[in-house]
Design an enzyme around this catalytic site. Structure first.
Site: not given
Length: 163
Positions: A89, A131-132, A135
């Site tokens: 990351c 992953h995004e 976030h």
């Protein structure tokens, strides 16, 4: 617009769930430009708005030369069994850990014109979408690690020169 600096682990914005984008105005258009400029740097697969200090639900991606963005993304489908994949990351520099991710993911959101936008893929694209979205939900990939791996990851974070 411009490439924006990436916020580093420990910054509270990375652990704060984002707000939906309700109005698409010049501020949002500028955010998308900054996200796109920030993700075009070699080695970057995605940049979430939180990583540039903005608490809105948007991210950009750059997977195998396919560059784009999505507003208000939500994972609507995953397929397959969770697999451990090497993951890093930008907000946790130089550390990589095997992270459980689905091999396929599908995300729905909107574009700058308010039209429905669907992103989907396997492999790196699936990993980037998950992953995004993490976030934007106030999570970093370390939150997905099993307890022994997370303990080791946190030790390495504390010993890093950037923390």
């Amino acid at each position: 617009m411009t490439e924006r600096p990436i916020r580093i682990f420990g910054d509270p914005v990375l652990k704060t769930p984002t707000e939906e984008i309700l109005v698409i105005d010049e501020k949002i258009r500028a955010l998308v430009e900054d996200l796109l400029d920030s993700v075009k740097i070699p080695g970057r697969a995605g940049v979430a708005a939180t990583q540039i200090g903005v608490g809105l639900r948007a991210f950009s991606y750059n997977v195998h030369g396919d560059v784009g963005y999505i507003l208000n993304p939500r994972i609507v489908e995953t397929q397959g069994e969770l697999e451990l994949v090497e993951e890093g990351c930008l907000s946790i520099p130089n550390l990589w850990f095997r992270t459980p991710r689905f091999p396929y993911a599908k995300v729905e959101g909107i574009d700058l014109d308010g039209n429905v936008l669907v992103l989907e893929g396997e492999g790196l694209m699936a990993q980037a979408l998950q992953h995004e979205c993490d976030h934007l939900d106030g999570m970093v990939y370390l939150d997905r690690l099993d307890q022994p791996t997370r303990k080791e990851a946190m030790r390495q974070v504390r010993e890093s020169d950037w923390f």
